[in-house]
Structures are given as C-alpha cells and as structure tokens.
Write a protein that holds these residues in place. Structure first.
Motif, short mmCIF file in Angstrom:
data_model
loop_
_atom_site.label_atom_id
_atom_site.label_comp_id
_atom_site.label_asym_id
_atom_site.label_seq_id
_atom_site.Cartn_x
_atom_site.Cartn_y
_atom_site.Cartn_z
N GLU A 8 -20.45 57.38 -16.20
CA GLU A 8 -19.49 56.51 -14.74
C GLU A 8 -18.21 55.63 -15.39
O GLU A 8 -18.71 55.86 -17.22
CB GLU A 8 -19.91 55.18 -14.84
CG GLU A 8 -21.86 55.58 -13.97
CD GLU A 8 -22.21 54.84 -13.25
OE1 GLU A 8 -21.34 53.84 -12.83
OE2 GLU A 8 -23.25 54.33 -13.24
N SER A 9 -17.39 56.48 -15.41
CA SER A 9 -15.92 55.43 -15.70
C SER A 9 -14.81 54.85 -14.58
O SER A 9 -15.21 55.86 -13.73
CB SER A 9 -15.60 56.16 -16.29
OG SER A 9 -14.10 56.16 -16.51
N LEU A 10 -14.65 53.55 -15.42
CA LEU A 10 -13.99 52.94 -13.72
C LEU A 10 -12.66 52.01 -14.56
O LEU A 10 -12.60 51.73 -15.68
CB LEU A 10 -15.14 51.55 -13.40
CG LEU A 10 -14.13 50.38 -12.15
CD1 LEU A 10 -13.38 51.15 -11.29
CD2 LEU A 10 -15.39 49.09 -12.54
N LYS A 11 -11.91 52.69 -14.16
CA LYS A 11 -10.21 52.96 -15.25
C LYS A 11 -9.49 51.55 -14.23
O LYS A 11 -9.20 51.93 -12.56
CB LYS A 11 -9.63 54.33 -15.06
CG LYS A 11 -10.09 54.81 -16.58
CD LYS A 11 -9.72 55.68 -16.26
CE LYS A 11 -9.99 56.79 -17.56
NZ LYS A 11 -8.64 58.16 -18.01
N LEU A 12 -8.78 50.87 -14.81
CA LEU A 12 -8.12 50.01 -14.23
C LEU A 12 -6.99 49.94 -14.50
O LEU A 12 -6.53 49.45 -16.38
CB LEU A 12 -8.82 47.95 -13.76
CG LEU A 12 -10.23 48.19 -13.48
CD1 LEU A 12 -10.71 46.67 -14.28
CD2 LEU A 12 -10.23 48.37 -12.17
#
Length: 385
Positions: A8-12
């Motif tokens: 899973e990846s979440l880029k902010l």
C-alpha cells in the motif's frame, strides 16, 4: 525488491513538519511542510514512512537545533507520569523473568530521568543521548553520542531500555540487533513505542510525523522485534499515555510468522476524511475549537481548502503550559489554555485525542454544558458523532 514493499502506498505532497512549537510562525527556520510517503510492509504488517533524503536532511538540521514536543521523561508534569508508568512495567518484567539486574543502559535517554530512577534502585546505569536534553539535568552518566559507540566496547548490560526511540529509526532492525549484542545472555530489553492501533484501524493520519518512520500495533511491534533476534516475554498497552510496552530477551532463532493479510488502510483513510469533511460542512461559518491540536494538524492541513470554503475559524487548545501562546508549523492559530476556552467558548469543540480524551472531559466538567457541541475524535471517525 526494495525493503519497503509497495503493498500500500500513500503519498502526501505536504504535511506539517512538527519539530518544535513556534514563538512566531513567520520565523520558522525550517519548511512549514514537507512531503511524506507511507507504506505497508506485506511481511511484517508494519506501516512505515519511506525515507526521503531531502526530508532526512531537514530532520538532521532540526535535531541539531533541538527538536521538542512534550513527552520527554522528567521529574515533573506529564513527563513524570510517563516515567512512573514505564518503570512499573520494567519492574514487572524483571520480576517475571527472575533476572538479576545490576547494570542498565537507556538508549535515547532524553533528560536522564529514567536513569536516575533506575540508579535509585541500585543499578549501575549509563545513557545514550545525542541531543541536548540530558546534559547535566540529573546526576547520571550519559554518552552524548548515537548508540552504539566505542565507549561501551566489550560491555554488556542486564537491562536495556528504550522509550520512544525505535519509531525514529529508518531501519529499526539494525538498532535492535545492536541491542541484542550488548545484552547479557539472561538480560531483558524493555522498549516502548507509540500505540498507533486506533489510528491505523480508523484511517486516522494524526499519527504521522516526519520524525517517526514506523507506526506500530501490538502485533507488528512484536513481529519486528522478534525478526531482529529476540523472543517476546510480554507486549501490552501502557497504563498511561498511549504507548505500547514490550519486554524481550535474546532468542536462538526467530519464531515462524505467517505474512499478514492485505489491509485496506487507504480505504479507511478516505472514509476518515469523508467523515471529517461532513463535520466541517455541518459547522459552516462557525468557530471550531480543537483540543490537542498537535494530533489534528495533519488532517486539518490536508483539508485546509475545505476549511476555507466553509468559512470556518479554527482555535487550538491544549493543557500544556509549554504549548500555550505558541504555534504549530503550517498554522497561524495560537494555542490557548483551558481557561481561555471556558471564558470564550467556540461553537463546537473537537477533542483530538484517544489517550487523554477522558481526562480532558473530566477536567472540563460541566463548564461547557449547553453552550458548546463537544465531539470526541473516536466517535466521529467510527460514525457515532
């Protein structure tokens, strides 16, 4: 494949860089925000920040100036409560194993207060602290360096403690393996990390901070430490302050573990922000107070356009004397006291804490009854508010 498996990846693109409360938001020596990428490791289940060289450069500079948000162990205030609770767990861990504890090492010892308590119990103590906090505050020996260093070559310790340290290390297994080398054969490592179980289960980004690389649940913390050559004696939630405590000893081989199941963290993050947006829409044109804003600034920054569109005025409140009158990076909203909240209440109050919500409600008593809509974060995110 990278050690950061792209499960899973979440880029902010931008998240507030919380390094120190500010006297004046206009004179922050560091960027108010920095990028942040979050991953989920499919083997250990650990949610972690992907190291970014540019972020690490700013972190290193901030450590040089002295990062500080409350929570350091100390002889007074909330720091004393953290220390007393952790010492109880250390005592129980030593008692349950029957380990003769003559020597103790505290890695990331902060002010040195925990060491002073262990010294009072008759232990020969030593601390490691590369920052500014420990110098001369308590009469205990401290190496002003990163662990390990040549100063302890050939030495071993019956007890190794590390409170709120493991989450700061990009590859914590290296640190844990080093701990194992400096532990006596029957010695005990007693560790504490922030408890992110509620935030992860709720999709709540309040746990994220650039200083922290790992975000643990009870299971993933135990998995990590065992993968570095330890066996678990006990892992449990702290009695105070939203921490996970673990007691471990060296193992001949790590226990077998099955890979964790897929986890829809991104879906929960989207659902949490949808509920926060609904809350903001319901309070269009109103004044919203946020209690414990240090936990709220991530989501509030992500939703800053919605806050502006809804013409919402934010106010921040905290019980910390140190935070009051100061600002969080990314915001021009001063932190006010509980007395100021009671004297001039907002239209609504959102208590942004899992660990201290009950204490805050008790301290407020009936002072806001009938005049302010009070909402707990946990109730908001699980749909009860």
């Amino acid at each position: 494949m990278s050690s950061h498996q792209q499960f899973e990846s979440l880029k902010l693109e931008a998240l507030p860089f919380l390094w120190h409360p500010l006297e004046d938001p206009a004179t922050n020596p560091f960027p108010a925000t920095l990028p942040f990428e979050l991953n989920h490791d499919a083997v250990s289940g650990i949610v972690s920040q992907v190291p970014d060289p540019a972020v690490q450069e700013v972190l290193a500079a901030s450590y040089g100036k002295g990062t500080y948000f409350e929570g350091l162990m100390d002889a007074t205030g909330i720091g004393a409560e953290y220390a007393q609770d952790f010492v109880k767990f250390i005592d129980m861990s030593i008692s349950s194993t029957g380990t003769a504890t003559h020597t103790a090492l505290d890695i990331g010892c902060g002010t040195g207060y925990l060491l002073s308590l262990l010294k009072e119990k008759g232990m020969e103590v030593l601390g490691y602290e590369p920052g500014f906090a420990a110098i001369g505050k308590f009469p205990v020996p401290v190496e002003p360096a990163f662990f390990p260093s040549p100063a302890i070559a050939g030495r071993t310790f019956d007890l190794i403690a590390a409170f709120a340290l493991v989450e700061h290390i990009p590859d914590p297994r290296d640190l844990l393996r080093a701990m194992a080398r400096y532990l006596t054969p029957q010695g005990v490592a007693v560790l504490a990390v922030p408890d992110c179980e509620d935030q992860i289960s709720n999709g709540d980004l309040s746990m994220l901070i650039h200083e922290h690389y790992s975000y643990f649940t009870l299971e993933t913390f135990s998995r990590l430490v065992e993968s570095a050559g330890f066996e678990t004696i006990e892992v449990r939630k702290s009695g105070f302050g939203g921490m996970i405590y673990g007691a471990f000893r060296r193992a001949s081989s790590p226990p077998p573990r099955q890979p964790v199941a897929a986890d829809d963290l991104l879906g929960r993050v989207a659902a949490a922000h949808a509920r926060l947006r609904e809350y903001l829409e319901r309070h269009e044109g109103k004044e919203i107070g946020v209690y414990v804003p240090g936990r709220a600034v991530n989501s509030l920054y992500i939703l800053r356009d919605e806050i502006k569109t809804a013409d919402i005025t934010l106010r921040f409140f905290d019980d910390s004397d140190y935070l009051q009158g100061r600002f969080f990076p990314g915001f021009a909203t001063v932190v006010e006291s509980r007395a100021e909240l009671i004297a001039s209440p907002p239209d609504a109050l959102l208590i942004y804490s899992y660990s201290f919500a009950d204490r805050i409600i008790a301290n407020l008593g009936t002072s806001l009854e009938g005049s302010v809509e009070v909402t707990l974060l946990a109730n908001l995110l699980d749909g009860r508010a």
